[in-house]
Design a protein around this motif. Structure first.
Motif, PDB file in Angstrom:
ATOM      1  N   TYR A   1       0.832  -1.208  -0.022  1.00 40.87           N
ATOM      2  CA  TYR A   1      -0.203  -0.024   0.031  1.00 40.87           C
ATOM      3  C   TYR A   1       0.769   1.213   0.043  1.00 40.87           C
ATOM      4  CZ  TYR A   1      -3.346  -3.420   1.200  1.00 40.87           C
ATOM      5  OH  TYR A   1      -4.355  -4.671   1.329  1.00 40.87           O
ATOM      6  N   TRP A   2       0.533   2.256  -0.804  1.00 39.91           N
ATOM      7  CA  TRP A   2       1.215   3.411  -1.136  1.00 39.91           C
ATOM      8  C   TRP A   2       0.431   4.532  -0.604  1.00 39.91           C
ATOM      9  CZ3 TRP A   2       3.182   5.166  -6.502  1.00 39.91           C
ATOM     10  CH2 TRP A   2       3.785   6.524  -6.609  1.00 39.91           C
ATOM     11  N   TYR A   3       0.983   5.344   0.200  1.00 40.35           N
ATOM     12  CA  TYR A   3       0.166   6.433   0.841  1.00 40.35           C
ATOM     13  C   TYR A   3       1.176   7.600   0.647  1.00 40.35           C
ATOM     14  CZ  TYR A   3      -3.999   4.088   2.429  1.00 40.35           C
ATOM     15  OH  TYR A   3      -5.198   3.525   2.415  1.00 40.35           O
ATOM     16  N   SER A   4       0.665   8.824   0.819  1.00 42.70           N
ATOM     17  CA  SER A   4       1.634   9.696   1.017  1.00 42.70           C
ATOM     18  C   SER A   4       1.195  10.800   2.121  1.00 42.70           C
ATOM     19  CB  SER A   4       1.577  10.921  -0.485  1.00 42.70           C
ATOM     20  OG  SER A   4       0.233  11.326  -0.517  1.00 42.70           O
ATOM     21  N   LYS A   5       2.235  11.601   2.271  1.00 47.42           N
ATOM     22  CA  LYS A   5       1.828  12.679   3.517  1.00 47.42           C
ATOM     23  C   LYS A   5       1.064  13.861   3.204  1.00 47.42           C
ATOM     24  CE  LYS A   5       3.018  14.347   7.875  1.00 47.42           C
ATOM     25  NZ  LYS A   5       3.951  14.834   8.254  1.00 47.42           N
ATOM     26  N   SER A   6       1.215  14.173   1.888  1.00 45.96           N
ATOM     27  CA  SER A   6       0.124  15.134   1.387  1.00 45.96           C
ATOM     28  C   SER A   6       0.210  14.911  -0.212  1.00 45.96           C
ATOM     29  CB  SER A   6       1.171  16.658   1.817  1.00 45.96           C
ATOM     30  OG  SER A   6       2.032  16.664   0.857  1.00 45.96           O
ATOM     31  N   ASN A   7      -0.579  16.050  -0.843  1.00 46.14           N
ATOM     32  CA  ASN A   7      -0.638  15.810  -2.233  1.00 46.14           C
ATOM     33  C   ASN A   7       0.515  16.233  -3.102  1.00 46.14           C
ATOM     34  OD1 ASN A   7      -1.125  18.219  -2.156  1.00 46.14           O
ATOM     35  ND2 ASN A   7      -3.485  18.201  -2.737  1.00 46.14           N
ATOM     36  N   GLU A   8       1.949  16.698  -2.323  1.00 45.48           N
ATOM     37  CA  GLU A   8       2.985  17.199  -2.992  1.00 45.48           C
ATOM     38  C   GLU A   8       3.830  16.209  -2.820  1.00 45.48           C
ATOM     39  OE1 GLU A   8       3.847  21.038  -3.354  1.00 45.48           O
ATOM     40  OE2 GLU A   8       1.744  20.707  -3.700  1.00 45.48           O
TER      41      GLU A   8
END
Ligand SMILES: C[S@@+](CC[C@H](N)C(=O)[O-])C[C@H]1O[C@@H](n2cnc3c(N)ncnc32)[C@H](O)[C@@H]1O
Length: 627
Positions: free
Chosen positions: A216-223
């Motif tokens: 699963y790949w998540y980011s901290k923000s959309n940047e």
């Protein structure tokens, strides 16, 4: 005891609302006991003392190999304002399995010497080995999810604003953790689910072969950082032969163009009817289904670490989600694959793992890769013995008189029969469950209001062992104010018992000119293990009638040594490995990180007079001798 607790959230400035602080008690995934973790989240991450044990290579401050739990490593990083730009974790899968390390007995250098003198060929004897438990992956679902929630929350606190996190799991628990991740990182920050497909099969199974893991790949923000990657699939290779491609997974009006000068392709592009994707010689844009083979047992990158993942997998992740000089962290680092690949790709790395085997394996792997880093130890109480599984196995046998007792609940590890006090129930925290490791008010409350009232009336005393305690005074005060029965509660530090029983190995040596020659090596711990193994083999021989497979160790015992390192710089403090040899399972030597085709001869040469010797036995225990 933790030095202090580091908040998981930004401190709220008076009068200012912070979204996290509002949502922190709202749980999305509902399961039994999912509220239990909230006390710990509200308390913060325990910050422990951290010791730099060794510096390898140039005085590189940013690359770290940390022995400690994920949450305590995050507390250390947060306290020191260290941010990470990419996280990959491959935590235990809740697979129900126990992972073991195979311990190989090395060749006896004295025998090698004698055979070589007689100009005879060295027999490629069958490798002699036995197994040792490394870590268990046995969980109940609720405990696992609470533990994972705490880890993810801790990791989030140290991620930079452009960072991504990849969490590697499989069918056992992956789908639940996906929901936890929605909760921790926000559904809007979910980027993708990657399928790692590999070929592997078992004969005669009555179900489909399980041939994929999920990441699963998540980011901290959309940047977040994203670097497009390309791949040439087998299918694509065939289609290239035609000069251009049509279709290829882009729906009926999709067009993947390989050669835009091809007249037919040109015409199709110019028609404007298609969504056009250019595939160059490096292939088409990478999809989220990755065909990467399992590491072949003969492959160079193969290290004897169960659950080791292929470098190719990490190479993709690191290239997609980071740039050179960024910090890549793996908080469940195992064999050190993430750190190794990050270093190869000119990134900085932080490797963390709770097990000493992982730290030693990774350290040696990085030495061979020519990396510079520091090895650190978090004093969180789990470093006793090589790993928590072994510590747990040992603990019960170290408490004098402790016996199992069926008449009391299995919350208690057993009882001690004391001639004066009578039966004394004993509680021991479970090192494998971070929820019980720290003795806090919640746990004490459970003991005095849940467990003690269930004990028989005649019981006058209980002993509570702890690895860590929030605040002894506060705990005692709470007991005094809330205990409604005439019973003594004795609080004892488990570390004291464990510390007393650590036995170091014995080394006999002499120095001739610029060489340190090892005459004898005695490891009582290993001899004990080998005797246990031989007993088992003897019993097996009786039951199966097969030839007995014993392990015999020479009087000198040099075949029990895995590594010798000399510190020629300092007599105390951080270790400097000025000279080192490592003996691989076949007996070949790696000298100062360079592999050779020589067998070890029981010696290590030096340029500067050694001040300290470190010897690691084949099971990973290290002993230091000051000269
Ligand atoms: C599946 S393995 C990782 C394998 C690794 N990706 C590799 O390729 O070698 C999981 C690792 O997590 C470590 N571990 C278990 N609990 C931990 C904790 N609370 N904090 C840090 N490491 C932990 C285990 O010691 C083990 O090495």
């Amino acid at each position: 005891m933790a030095i202090k607790y580091i908040p998981y959230f930004k401190e709220t400035i008076q009068g200012q609302a912070i979204l996290d602080n509002f949502t922190r008690t709202k749980r999305v995934l509902k399961y039994a006991e999912n509220d239990k973790v909230l006390n710990r989240i509200n308390r913060g991450m325990p910050l422990y003392e951290v010791e730099t044990e060794e510096i390898v290579g140039s005085k590189e401050k940013e690359n770290m190999v940390i022995r400690g739990e994920c949450v305590s490593a995050c507390a250390y990083l947060k306290e020191n304002n260290i941010k990470v730009d990419l996280v990959y974790i491959d935590p235990p899968f809740a697979s129900g399995a126990d992972y073991a390390k195979t311990i190989y007995v090395r060749r006896n250098p004295k025998v090698v010497e004698a055979v070589e003198k007689a100009e005879e060929k060295l027999e490629d004897e069958e490798l002699r080995s036995f197994e040792e438990k490394m870590y268990g992956d046995v969980w109940n679902k609720e405990a696992y999810l609470n533990w994972m929630y705490e880890n993810l929350m801790a990791i989030k606190t140290v991620m930079s604003e452009t960072a991504s996190i990849y969490v590697h799991l499989d069918w056992h628990i992956g789908h639940y953790v996906k929901i936890l991740m929605d909760e921790v990182f926000g559904e809007e920050n979910f980027i993708d689910e990657i399928i790692w497909h590999y070929e592997k099969w078992t004969a005669g199974s009555n179900m489909l072969q399980k041939n994929h893991d999920v990441i699963y790949w998540y980011s901290k923000s959309n940047e977040f950082v994203f670097n497009e990657q390309r791949e040439v699939t087998e299918n694509l290779k065939k289609k290239y032969e035609n000069g251009y491609l049509i279709g290829g997974g882009y729906g009926s009006n999709g067009l993947v163009v390989y050669d835009e000068n091809n007249p037919k392709a040109k015409k199709l592009i110019n028609s404007g009817k298609y969504k056009v994707v250019y595939a160059n010689t490096e292939g088409k844009p990478l999809s989220d289904v990755w065909d990467i083979p399992f590491i072949n047992p003969m492959a160079n990158e193969r290290i004897d670490y169960s659950t080791q993942k292929p470098e190719k997998l990490l190479e993709r992740i690191i290239k997609i989600s980071s740039n050179e000089n960024m910090v890549i962290a793996d908080f469940f680092g195992g064999s050190g694959v993430t750190a190794k690949v990050a270093n190869d790709l000119n990134r900085k790395f932080i490797h963390c793992d709770v097990g000493v085997n992982s730290i030693e394996t990774t350290r040696d792997r990085l030495v061979e890769a020519g990396a510079s880093f520091k090895v650190m130890d978090i004093k969180d109480g789990v470093n006793l013995y090589r790993n928590p599984v072994q510590t747990m196995e040992k603990v019960k046998s170290l408490i004098p008189g402790l016996k199992e007792e069926e008449s009391i609940s299995n919350f208690w590890a057993g009882v001690i029969n004391d001639s004066k006090e009578g039966i004394i129930p004993v509680y021991i925290p479970n090192l494998m469950d971070s929820g019980t490791k720290i003795l806090d008010i919640v746990l004490v409350n459970k003991i005095i209001n849940g467990e003690i009232p269930e004990l028989e009336d005649g019981i006058r005393k209980v002993i509570i062992y702890y690895i860590d305690i929030t605040d002894k005074k506060e705990v005692k005060k709470f007991v005094k104010e809330n205990l409604r029965r005439d019973i003594e509660i004795e609080l004892k530090d488990l570390k004291e018992i464990l510390d007393e029983t650590v036995v170091t190995d014995i080394l006999e040596y002499h120095i001739e000119k610029k060489e340190l020659i090892i005459d004898k090596f005695i490891s009582d711990r290993l001899i004990g293990k080998i005797n246990e193994y031989n007993e088992k083999m003897k019993a097996q021989k009786v039951s199966t009638g097969k030839k007995e497979k014993r392990i015999e160790i020479s009087d000198e015992g040099l075949e029990l040594i895995e590594m010798v390192s000399l510190d020629c710089t300092s007599k105390k403090g951080t270790w400097n490995s000025d000279e080192e040899i490592k003996i691989d399972k076949k007996g070949y030597v790696t000298k100062n990180g360079k592999k050779t085709k020589e067998f070890w001869d029981g010696k290590i040469s030096f340029k500067k007079k050694p001040l300290r010797i470190k010897v690691r036995n084949i099971a990973g225990d290290e002993s230091v001798i000051i000269l």
